[in-house]
Design a protein around this motif. Structure first.
Motif, PDB file in Angstrom:
ATOM      1  N   GLN A   1     -21.172  82.295  19.197  1.00  0.00           N
ATOM      2  CA  GLN A   1     -21.847  81.037  19.531  1.00  0.00           C
ATOM      3  C   GLN A   1     -21.691  80.103  18.329  1.00  0.00           C
ATOM      4  O   GLN A   1     -22.359  80.280  17.318  1.00  0.00           O
ATOM      5  N   PRO A   2     -20.773  79.114  18.427  1.00  0.00           N
ATOM      6  CA  PRO A   2     -20.601  78.205  17.293  1.00  0.00           C
ATOM      7  C   PRO A   2     -21.703  77.144  17.258  1.00  0.00           C
ATOM      8  O   PRO A   2     -22.243  76.787  18.305  1.00  0.00           O
ATOM      9  N   SER A   3     -22.034  76.656  16.070  1.00  0.00           N
ATOM     10  CA  SER A   3     -22.961  75.531  15.966  1.00  0.00           C
ATOM     11  C   SER A   3     -22.192  74.338  15.396  1.00  0.00           C
ATOM     12  O   SER A   3     -22.567  73.730  14.413  1.00  0.00           O
TER      13      SER A   3
ATOM     14  N   TYR B   1     -20.640  65.730   8.750  1.00  0.00           N
ATOM     15  CA  TYR B   1     -20.608  67.012   9.448  1.00  0.00           C
ATOM     16  C   TYR B   1     -22.010  67.324   9.930  1.00  0.00           C
ATOM     17  O   TYR B   1     -22.987  67.069   9.221  1.00  0.00           O
ATOM     18  N   TRP B   2     -22.115  67.906  11.122  1.00  0.00           N
ATOM     19  CA  TRP B   2     -23.421  68.302  11.640  1.00  0.00           C
ATOM     20  C   TRP B   2     -24.141  69.178  10.626  1.00  0.00           C
ATOM     21  O   TRP B   2     -25.330  69.044  10.402  1.00  0.00           O
ATOM     22  N   ALA B   3     -23.390  70.095   9.999  1.00  0.00           N
ATOM     23  CA  ALA B   3     -23.997  71.037   9.042  1.00  0.00           C
ATOM     24  C   ALA B   3     -24.650  70.299   7.873  1.00  0.00           C
ATOM     25  O   ALA B   3     -25.596  70.804   7.275  1.00  0.00           O
TER      26      ALA B   3
ATOM     27  N   LYS C   1     -31.452  70.371  14.611  1.00  0.00           N
ATOM     28  CA  LYS C   1     -30.134  70.560  15.217  1.00  0.00           C
ATOM     29  C   LYS C   1     -29.638  69.223  15.752  1.00  0.00           C
ATOM     30  O   LYS C   1     -30.368  68.232  15.724  1.00  0.00           O
ATOM     31  N   LEU C   2     -28.411  69.214  16.238  1.00  0.00           N
ATOM     32  CA  LEU C   2     -27.858  68.032  16.891  1.00  0.00           C
ATOM     33  C   LEU C   2     -27.433  68.409  18.297  1.00  0.00           C
ATOM     34  O   LEU C   2     -27.107  69.565  18.559  1.00  0.00           O
ATOM     35  N   MET C   3     -27.483  67.427  19.175  1.00  0.00           N
ATOM     36  CA  MET C   3     -27.026  67.628  20.557  1.00  0.00           C
ATOM     37  C   MET C   3     -25.931  66.603  20.831  1.00  0.00           C
ATOM     38  O   MET C   3     -26.008  65.478  20.364  1.00  0.00           O
ATOM     39  N   GLU C   4     -24.961  67.027  21.608  1.00  0.00           N
ATOM     40  CA  GLU C   4     -23.899  66.120  22.024  1.00  0.00           C
ATOM     41  C   GLU C   4     -24.229  65.670  23.439  1.00  0.00           C
ATOM     42  O   GLU C   4     -24.463  66.496  24.317  1.00  0.00           O
ATOM     43  N   THR C   5     -24.299  64.346  23.657  1.00  0.00           N
ATOM     44  CA  THR C   5     -24.649  63.851  24.995  1.00  0.00           C
ATOM     45  C   THR C   5     -23.460  63.252  25.723  1.00  0.00           C
ATOM     46  O   THR C   5     -23.582  62.826  26.848  1.00  0.00           O
ATOM     47  N   GLY C   6     -22.314  63.217  25.055  1.00  0.00           N
ATOM     48  CA  GLY C   6     -21.157  62.561  25.660  1.00  0.00           C
ATOM     49  C   GLY C   6     -20.994  61.174  25.067  1.00  0.00           C
ATOM     50  O   GLY C   6     -19.965  60.839  24.521  1.00  0.00           O
ATOM     51  N   ALA C   7     -22.046  60.352  25.172  1.00  0.00           N
ATOM     52  CA  ALA C   7     -21.979  58.998  24.622  1.00  0.00           C
ATOM     53  C   ALA C   7     -22.066  59.026  23.095  1.00  0.00           C
ATOM     54  O   ALA C   7     -21.352  58.314  22.410  1.00  0.00           O
ATOM     55  N   HIS C   8     -22.980  59.857  22.573  1.00  0.00           N
ATOM     56  CA  HIS C   8     -23.174  59.936  21.121  1.00  0.00           C
ATOM     57  C   HIS C   8     -23.952  61.204  20.789  1.00  0.00           C
ATOM     58  O   HIS C   8     -24.480  61.862  21.676  1.00  0.00           O
TER      59      HIS C   8
END
Length: 169
Positions: free
Chosen positions: A26-28, A101-103, A123-130
């Motif tokens: 499971q990558p972060s 970088y997210w990290a 954490k960060l979430m990817e929504t597609g738009a940003h």
């Protein structure tokens, strides 16, 4: 001057996959397969640390399937479950200005223009738009879009993000 102690957690091993020593990871990372850009990983769990070399790997949905060069059966692979995958920070490519970088963002403290601490980026979430920062603190959880409209400044050295974000948003 390279600091080899600068390891960044980039995911974890979920368990064995198949009978030939493959593992589910499971990558972060923002892109599922970006961990495959690094041929060597450091695995850590408590005080146990080991270096592994990637023999093969591919993305499968939001997880990775990988094969380490020295792991050839399911029993050995199963022992690696729960290990954290770490990559040396100095092997990351340089980021452009206003690129992060997210990290690097996880663990930063977010304060708003009124100097109120909104919490820490968990954490960060990817929504597609940003991308969206998930921030937790004494005022609960806040989801703040990581876009210039809401993010005034990222102070990397101080590990602070200044956001145009109210407590009541």
């Amino acid at each position: 001057m390279s600091n080899t102690e600068n390891w960044v957690a980039m995911g974890y091993i979920k368990g064995a996959f198949g009978v030939k020593g493959w593992l589910k990871v499971q990558p972060s990372t923002e892109y599922t397969d970006s961990l495959l850009d690094y041929p060597q990983w450091r695995l850590s769990k408590g005080k146990d640390v080991q270096m592994v070399e990637i023999e093969a790997g591919k993305a499968a949905g939001d997880e990775l399937q990988v094969k380490f060069s020295h792991v050839n059966d399911r029993d050995v692979a199963a022992l690696l479950r729960g290990y954290t995958i770490e990559i040396p920070r100095e092997s990351f490519a340089e980021t452009e200005e206003d690129e992060y970088y997210w990290a690097d963002l996880v663990g930063m403290n977010v304060i708003n223009r009124e100097q109120i601490a909104l919490g820490e980026v968990v954490k960060l979430m990817e929504t597609g738009a940003h991308d969206v920062l998930v921030v937790r603190g004494e005022h609960g959880e806040k989801l703040i879009p990581f876009v210039s409209q809401y993010i005034d400044e990222v102070q990397k050295a101080q590990k602070i993000i200044i956001a145009d974000w109210g407590l009541d948003y």
